[in-house]
Structures are given as C-alpha cells and as structure tokens.
Scaffold this active site. Structure first.
Site, PDB file in Angstrom:
ATOM      1  N   THR A 180     108.782 -61.952  87.954  1.00  0.00           N
ATOM      2  CA  THR A 180     109.701 -61.280  87.022  1.00  0.00           C
ATOM      3  C   THR A 180     110.070 -59.852  87.416  1.00  0.00           C
ATOM      4  O   THR A 180     110.698 -59.140  86.633  1.00  0.00           O
ATOM      5  CB  THR A 180     109.060 -61.241  85.622  1.00  0.00           C
ATOM      6  OG1 THR A 180     107.778 -60.589  85.718  1.00  0.00           O
ATOM      7  CG2 THR A 180     108.871 -62.643  85.070  1.00  0.00           C
ATOM      8  N   GLU A 181     109.711 -59.438  88.617  1.00  0.00           N
ATOM      9  CA  GLU A 181     109.903 -58.036  88.985  1.00  0.00           C
ATOM     10  C   GLU A 181     111.348 -57.565  88.863  1.00  0.00           C
ATOM     11  O   GLU A 181     111.597 -56.396  88.502  1.00  0.00           O
ATOM     12  CB  GLU A 181     109.383 -57.808  90.414  1.00  0.00           C
ATOM     13  CG  GLU A 181     107.892 -57.520  90.497  1.00  0.00           C
ATOM     14  CD  GLU A 181     107.003 -58.725  90.281  1.00  0.00           C
ATOM     15  OE1 GLU A 181     105.782 -58.594  90.393  1.00  0.00           O
ATOM     16  OE2 GLU A 181     107.528 -59.829  89.996  1.00  0.00           O
TER      17      GLU A 181
END
Length: 255
Positions: A130-131
């Site tokens: 999810t960066e």
C-alpha cells in the site's frame, strides 16, 4: 503486560513466533520489531529448533504494516536498512521459515510474509503493498519478481490495491490456503512435512533455491554443487539409502 512477540518452542522442533499486539493490528511498532529480532535470534541459536512459523494474534490481522504514527513523530525519511527484522536479509538464518497469514498482510506485513520461505494463508486473508497510498516506497518488494509474474507485480505495486488469499494462491505468492481457524494447524502440518526430510538436505535444498534466484544458470549450478557437499558427506546421506533398503523410516542425525 503481554509480550509484543510470543515465542513457543515446541518439542517437535517447530518454533511458533506470534506478533502479539492485535489492538494495533500487529503493526511493526518498535516493540514488535525488537521482539522479532530477539525471536529470530533465539530460533537460530537453538539447535533443537529446525523450522519456524511466523503468525499474528487475533483474527483480523497478520500484520497491518509499519507504524505510520512513528513515521510522523520521527519525521522518518529513508528507513534504515536495519530497522526491520527480515529473515535472510537483516536477520541471518540458516533454517526454513513459514508465514502463517491469519488476516491482512499490508505493506510491512506483506514484507515480512514475503521474507519467509513458505506461506500458508487464511481464506479470509488479504495482501497489499500500500505504499503508493501514503507516499512511501517499497524497495523491499524487489525480490517479489522471483515469486510472481512481472505484470502482476507491477499492478500490485502501482495500484496499492489488496488482493484476496485466493488470488495470492493463484499467482504463486501463497503455498496453501486454510480455513480461518485452521491456518496455524495447516502451517504446522507443512512444517512437519519439511521436518520429515534430512536436516542437511533441507538446508541444501533451500540454498539451491536461493542461489538460483540470484545467479545465472551456470553460476547457480556451480554454487549449488558446492553448497551440497556438506550434505553429501554427512552421516544422513548414508542413513537415507540404508533405511530405504531396509524398508524402515530413516533416523536423521543432522550430521
């Protein structure tokens, strides 16, 4: 207070390491990071332990990722490489590991699951890098190219969207799926299958796989032959064929 990371040394040679802060979805807080460093070190040093299972407490999260509050409080930019306890990277291990993913494995949760050799997941588990959703990066995901196809990896990293456990199994990220209340049992069963093999053979097999991901064909063959010499020259390399000839189970010495 409960330990942030629990360590259970089973008599059958399996270590179960449990992230134990379900109230924070087992995120990689300072306490959990230090607990993991200590747990991996204990596992590696204990000669009675041959394989480890990493899992999370609670029924919602394996690990929800890094501690974003810590990032804000410290103004962290590039995370120091030694910040996270990753098997075979920042943590030196010579034994196999299994991730038992009992819930969400997002960002840093995906990272520590990916670092293990094998993965068993709950049918309700979800995985995501999810960066991109929080302006961070995921350099640790680079080895993923050796596990899943390039275009699938690209989509996962570029969109940050979660994938289901079934999809993770389909693309080869997960070895086995299990019902939510059977994840640890399934991981233990897989560990016991590994333990049926001769310890030095298992170690040589793991080294062969890792060498093959890091080198070209010829170099990997040469390095794997060298890595296998200890196994071939061991007592167990004679015990296995002898047991087969005598129609009995081998008694491994690990020597």
């Amino acid at each position: 207070m409960s330990d942030p990371v629990r360590f259970d040394a089973r008599p059958d040679g399996i270590a179960i390491i449990t992230l134990n802060q379900p109230e924070t979805r087992n995120c990689l807080s300072r306490e959990i990071r230090q607990g993991l460093f200590d747990a991996w070190d204990r596992f590696e040093r204990d000669d009675t332990l041959c394989i480890a299972i990493l899992t999370g407490s609670g029924d919602k999260a394996f690990c929800a990722g890094g501690d974003l509050k810590e990032v804000v409080e410290t103004g962290m930019k590039v995370p120091p490489r030694e910040l996270f306890p990753l098997p075979y990277d920042t943590v030196e291990l010579s034994k196999p590991t299994i991730a038992a993913v009992n819930g969400v494995a997002f960002a840093g949760g995906w990272m520590i699951a990916q670092a293990c050799d094998l993965c068993v997941a709950s049918t309700r588990a979800k995985f995501a890098v999810t960066e991109v959703k929080v302006g961070r990066s995921s350099p640790w995901a680079a080895p993923l190219i050796h596990m899943i196809p390039q275009r699938i990896m690209m989509e996962i990293l570029l969109t940050g969207k979660p994938i289901t456990a079934e999809r993770a199994y389909e693309i080869g990220l997960v070895n086995r799926l299990a019902e939510p209340d059977k994840v640890l049992d399934a991981a233990i069963a897989l560990a016991q299958e590994v333990l049926e093999g001769a310890p030095l053979s298992v170690r040589a097999a793991r080294e062969t796989v890792m060498l093959s991901t890091e080198m070209g064909r010829s170099a990997a063959l040469q390095a794997a032959r060298h890595a296998s010499e200890h196994c071939y020259n061991s007592y167990d390399a004679q015990e296995g064929p002898r047991a087969f000839a005598e129609k009995r189970k081998p008694i491994w010495s690990g020597k």
